[in-house]
Design a protein around this motif. Structure first.
Motif, PDB file in Angstrom:
ATOM      1  N   GLY A  95      -0.194 -14.258   8.843  1.00  0.00           N
ATOM      2  CA  GLY A  95       0.002 -14.213  10.156  1.00  0.00           C
ATOM      3  C   GLY A  95      -0.664 -13.440  10.976  1.00  0.00           C
ATOM      4  N   VAL A  96      -2.177 -13.460  10.812  1.00  0.00           N
ATOM      5  CA  VAL A  96      -3.103 -12.581  11.489  1.00  0.00           C
ATOM      6  C   VAL A  96      -4.444 -13.906  11.863  1.00  0.00           C
ATOM      7  N   SER A  97      -4.636 -13.534  12.865  1.00  0.00           N
ATOM      8  CA  SER A  97      -6.297 -14.071  13.753  1.00  0.00           C
ATOM      9  C   SER A  97      -7.188 -13.818  12.505  1.00  0.00           C
ATOM     10  N   ARG A  98      -7.993 -15.088  13.172  1.00  0.00           N
ATOM     11  CA  ARG A  98      -9.018 -14.696  12.440  1.00  0.00           C
ATOM     12  C   ARG A  98     -10.167 -13.775  12.376  1.00  0.00           C
ATOM     13  N   PHE A  99     -10.130 -13.583  13.230  1.00  0.00           N
ATOM     14  CA  PHE A  99     -10.815 -12.197  14.028  1.00  0.00           C
ATOM     15  C   PHE A  99     -10.676 -11.385  13.110  1.00  0.00           C
ATOM     16  N   THR A 100      -9.406 -10.639  13.272  1.00  0.00           N
ATOM     17  CA  THR A 100      -8.999  -9.591  12.304  1.00  0.00           C
ATOM     18  C   THR A 100      -9.389  -9.385  10.989  1.00  0.00           C
ATOM     19  N   VAL A 101      -9.039 -10.731  10.135  1.00  0.00           N
ATOM     20  CA  VAL A 101     -10.553 -10.771   8.827  1.00  0.00           C
ATOM     21  C   VAL A 101     -11.348 -11.379   9.377  1.00  0.00           C
ATOM     22  N   VAL A 102     -12.192 -11.552  10.138  1.00  0.00           N
ATOM     23  CA  VAL A 102     -13.528 -11.738   9.853  1.00  0.00           C
ATOM     24  C   VAL A 102     -13.708  -9.568  10.384  1.00  0.00           C
ATOM     25  N   GLU A 103     -13.331  -8.853  10.968  1.00  0.00           N
ATOM     26  CA  GLU A 103     -13.906  -7.523  11.186  1.00  0.00           C
ATOM     27  C   GLU A 103     -13.524  -6.815  10.059  1.00  0.00           C
ATOM     28  N   PRO A 151      -6.262 -14.970  -5.335  1.00  0.00           N
ATOM     29  CA  PRO A 151      -4.638 -14.987  -4.768  1.00  0.00           C
ATOM     30  C   PRO A 151      -4.249 -13.545  -3.848  1.00  0.00           C
ATOM     31  N   VAL A 152      -4.306 -13.729  -3.060  1.00  0.00           N
ATOM     32  CA  VAL A 152      -3.306 -12.776  -2.106  1.00  0.00           C
ATOM     33  C   VAL A 152      -2.305 -12.048  -2.995  1.00  0.00           C
ATOM     34  N   LYS A 153      -1.957 -10.705  -2.692  1.00  0.00           N
ATOM     35  CA  LYS A 153      -0.899  -9.935  -3.361  1.00  0.00           C
ATOM     36  C   LYS A 153       0.241  -9.789  -2.268  1.00  0.00           C
ATOM     37  N   ARG A 154       1.088 -11.436  -2.626  1.00  0.00           N
ATOM     38  CA  ARG A 154       2.238 -11.371  -1.190  1.00  0.00           C
ATOM     39  C   ARG A 154       3.200 -10.149  -1.571  1.00  0.00           C
ATOM     40  N   ASN A 155       3.545  -9.290  -3.013  1.00  0.00           N
ATOM     41  CA  ASN A 155       4.472  -8.294  -2.241  1.00  0.00           C
ATOM     42  C   ASN A 155       3.303  -7.364  -1.767  1.00  0.00           C
ATOM     43  N   GLU A 156       2.801  -6.941  -0.913  1.00  0.00           N
ATOM     44  CA  GLU A 156       1.281  -6.674   0.033  1.00  0.00           C
ATOM     45  C   GLU A 156       1.548  -6.934   1.395  1.00  0.00           C
ATOM     46  N   ASN A 157       3.033  -7.143   2.387  1.00  0.00           N
ATOM     47  CA  ASN A 157       2.926  -7.586   3.356  1.00  0.00           C
ATOM     48  C   ASN A 157       2.382  -6.539   4.204  1.00  0.00           C
ATOM     49  N   LEU A 158       1.918  -6.984   5.508  1.00  0.00           N
ATOM     50  CA  LEU A 158       1.302  -6.018   6.944  1.00  0.00           C
ATOM     51  C   LEU A 158       2.950  -5.838   7.220  1.00  0.00           C
ATOM     52  N   ASP A 159       2.376  -4.402   7.861  1.00  0.00           N
ATOM     53  CA  ASP A 159       3.386  -3.855   8.433  1.00  0.00           C
ATOM     54  C   ASP A 159       2.988  -3.688   9.547  1.00  0.00           C
ATOM     55  N   ARG A 160       3.678  -4.581  10.416  1.00  0.00           N
ATOM     56  CA  ARG A 160       3.070  -4.967  11.806  1.00  0.00           C
ATOM     57  C   ARG A 160       3.252  -3.802  12.850  1.00  0.00           C
ATOM     58  N   ALA A 161       4.559  -2.423  12.346  1.00  0.00           N
ATOM     59  CA  ALA A 161       5.475  -1.175  12.822  1.00  0.00           C
ATOM     60  C   ALA A 161       4.292  -0.050  12.182  1.00  0.00           C
ATOM     61  N   ALA A 162       3.739  -0.247  11.289  1.00  0.00           N
ATOM     62  CA  ALA A 162       2.251   1.374  10.825  1.00  0.00           C
ATOM     63  C   ALA A 162       1.191   1.365  11.823  1.00  0.00           C
ATOM     64  N   ASP A 163       1.038   3.078  11.679  1.00  0.00           N
ATOM     65  CA  ASP A 163       0.236   3.217  12.507  1.00  0.00           C
ATOM     66  C   ASP A 163      -1.283   2.931  12.469  1.00  0.00           C
ATOM     67  N   GLU A 164      -1.522   2.838  10.710  1.00  0.00           N
ATOM     68  CA  GLU A 164      -2.913   2.217  11.012  1.00  0.00           C
ATOM     69  C   GLU A 164      -2.815  -0.212  11.611  1.00  0.00           C
ATOM     70  N   THR A 165      -4.117  -0.407  11.920  1.00  0.00           N
ATOM     71  CA  THR A 165      -4.119  -1.840  12.503  1.00  0.00           C
ATOM     72  C   THR A 165      -3.589  -2.104  11.339  1.00  0.00           C
ATOM     73  N   LEU A 166      -3.778  -3.858  11.574  1.00  0.00           N
ATOM     74  CA  LEU A 166      -3.683  -5.216  10.381  1.00  0.00           C
ATOM     75  C   LEU A 166      -4.977  -4.315   9.790  1.00  0.00           C
ATOM     76  N   VAL A 167      -6.835  -4.380  10.539  1.00  0.00           N
ATOM     77  CA  VAL A 167      -7.752  -4.539   9.431  1.00  0.00           C
ATOM     78  C   VAL A 167      -7.510  -3.315   8.634  1.00  0.00           C
ATOM     79  N   ASP A 168      -6.779  -2.503   8.917  1.00  0.00           N
ATOM     80  CA  ASP A 168      -7.507  -1.273   8.546  1.00  0.00           C
ATOM     81  C   ASP A 168      -6.061  -1.426   6.653  1.00  0.00           C
TER      82      ASP A 168
END
Length: 495
Positions: free
Chosen positions: A70-78, A21-38
């Motif tokens: 809530g991201v694209s499949r391309f993000t997950v693939v990368e 399972p995905v760790k639910r309390n580690e939400n991706l931060d859209r405002a962070a300097d790191e990309t969603l892939v990173d």
């Protein structure tokens, strides 16, 4: 059946493993300097390094992870491609992505029997994580700090500090602090075990005590019997010494005697390590009838018995649950008795002891010096002061009374979320419950929510899948944990 389903936490049968399972309390931060892939890469790297995701564990599918985050499949693939490139995961055509088996060899390979799979490191690491306090740790083997008496320890330390301090500057004695060993003869006498100070040596906890005994009485390749279920750290520690660990089925009043005899005839063990009083994890205690038979079998097949009595002081008395100590019947001829104050006073003190026949005790002291020279005397002096001033008995009585009150409430709460307790022991720290589903699945999901459980498979030397789980009566009543547990059992039952 749930018992037959492989989970992502267990290596092997990779094509059948369920995605972690995905760790639910580690939400991706859209405002962070790191990309969603990173961010995804760092998340999975951290979980693999912390062994929350184990070798062979299956990752969520690209579609499922994309939907959950809530991201694209391309993000997950990368992200997955980068993890593959870093050697952390691998892609299996038609099956998905799996955590790669690490190929780094240990500096000194150990002779571990092929049929054994010792894997307790992931739980031990998580037991020492900061997961939100003891009430997020239903699988722990210690009391919450607020249950213990910090002032009692501080008082003893202050009294010690007021001395001349020269003992701080030198090694202790190989046998251990003599006044403490003299005090331990009194404690053992109360348990009807007669021992002189020269039969007692101190150790840094029961774990070191077991290591010393095994080093002295067994060689790599020798067989050691343990309770099944029993203490998982013991299995791994014995295996690390190259010993063959074989489980003896444990019942409500001790081992299955017929199976113990059959296994002894077949394997000729050197040792049998047994938790006779308030057995870990079931909470049961050894009956007198079985104790006599165990001693007869030990004499017949010439093996030593190591009696781990670490939970000794939590037993309320024979009026609640009959309990027999092998050392009180044998008087340290063939039985080696182990005790500790880590559970009752403070885990950080690490003060344990061994009581054995005089000659064996001397040999164990030699082993102790080879392993650690001496044991730290500060903790031993603290324990001596607590014992000798009469504070210990009152402290343990308060602790036991509090445990008895909490135990009833915890039991009711766990039964309310679907855990069953057949053959429940009437007292002690642990509740050994049946979830009705594979407890590894619940444990793996629990780590994602910062709950550390103790699955039943860890308590068997074979680590076979199990529906059982050990709960600490003092730390297993957290409402959030109970809600999670109920949901996890329901989800696992649905498959």
């Amino acid at each position: 059946m749930a018992l037959e389903r492989e989970q992502s936490i267990v290596p092997g049968n990779l094509a059948e493993a369920r995605p972690a399972p995905v760790k639910r309390n580690e939400n991706l931060d859209r405002a962070a300097d790191e990309t969603l892939v990173d961010q995804l890469v760092q998340r999975f790297r951290r979980r693999i390094e912390e062994r929350i995701l184990k070798p062979g564990g299956k990752l969520p599918s690209i579609r499922l992870l994309a939907e959950r985050e809530g991201v694209s499949r391309f993000t997950v693939v990368e992200a997955y491609d980068r993890l593959v490139g870093q050697g952390l995961i691998e892609s299996k055509r038609g099956s998905g992505f799996f955590v790669r088996e690490r190929t780094l060899a240990p500096a000194k390979p150990l002779a571990v029997p092929e049929h054994q799979t010792m894997d307790t490191v992931w739980l031990l690491r998580n037991l020492f994580r900061d997961v939100g306090g003891p009430h997020h740790m239903p699988g722990t083997g210690t009391f919450p700090p607020e249950w213990l008496d910090a002032e009692l320890i501080a008082h003893a330390l202050r009294a010690y500090a007021r001395g001349d301090g020269t003992s701080l500057l030198r090694y202790g004695t190989p046998y251990g602090y003599e006044p403490l060993r003299e005090q331990l003869t009194i404690k053992l006498a109360e348990l009807e075990i007669q021992a002189a100070p020269q039969q007692i040596l101190t150790t840094t906890g029961v774990t070191q005590a077991l290591t010393l005994v095994a080093r002295q009485l067994a060689q790599p390749g020798d067989v050691v019997f343990v309770d099944d279920p029993g203490w998982f750290v013991l299995f791994a520690a014995l295996n690390a010494q190259g010993l063959r660990v074989i489980g003896v089925p444990h019942t409500h009043d001790g081992p299955d005697l017929a199976e113990l005899k059959r296994l002894a005839e077949l394997h000729k063990p050197k040792l049998y390590v047994i938790n006779s009083v308030l057995h870990n994890p079931t909470g049961h205690s050894l009956s007198a009838a079985k104790a006599f038979q165990i001693l007869r079998l030990a004499e017949q097949f010439d093996f030593h018995i190591v009696e781990d009595d670490v939970y000794c002081d939590f037993h309320p008395g024979s009026h609640i649950q009959p309990a027999t100590r092998l050392a009180s019947l044998d008087q340290l001829k063939r039985v080696i008795y182990l005790g500790s104050f880590s559970k009752t006073l403070a885990a950080n003190l690490r003060v344990g002891f061994i009581a054995a026949e005089v000659g064996l005790a001397a040999s164990l002291v030699d082993q102790k010096m080879l392993l650690s020279l001496t044991s730290p005397e500060i903790g031993e002096r603290v324990v001596h002061k607590v014992l000798s001033e009469g504070h210990y008995r009152k402290h343990v009585e308060r602790l036991r009374h509090k445990l008895e009150g909490r135990r009833a409430a915890t039991l009711k709460a766990l039964e309310g979320v679907g855990v069953k307790f057949p053959n429940l022991a009437p007292c002690g720290m642990f509740l050994w419950g049946d979830l009705g589903v594979d407890s590894l699945q619940v444990t793996n999901a629990g780590l994602d929510e910062n709950f550390v459980f103790a699955p039943g498979s860890l308590f068997s030397p074979t680590q076979a899948p199990s529906t059982w789980m050990r709960f600490n009566a003092a730390t297993s009543g957290h409402p959030q944990m109970l809600r999670f547990l109920a949901q996890s059992i329901e989800q696992a039952a649905r498959g």
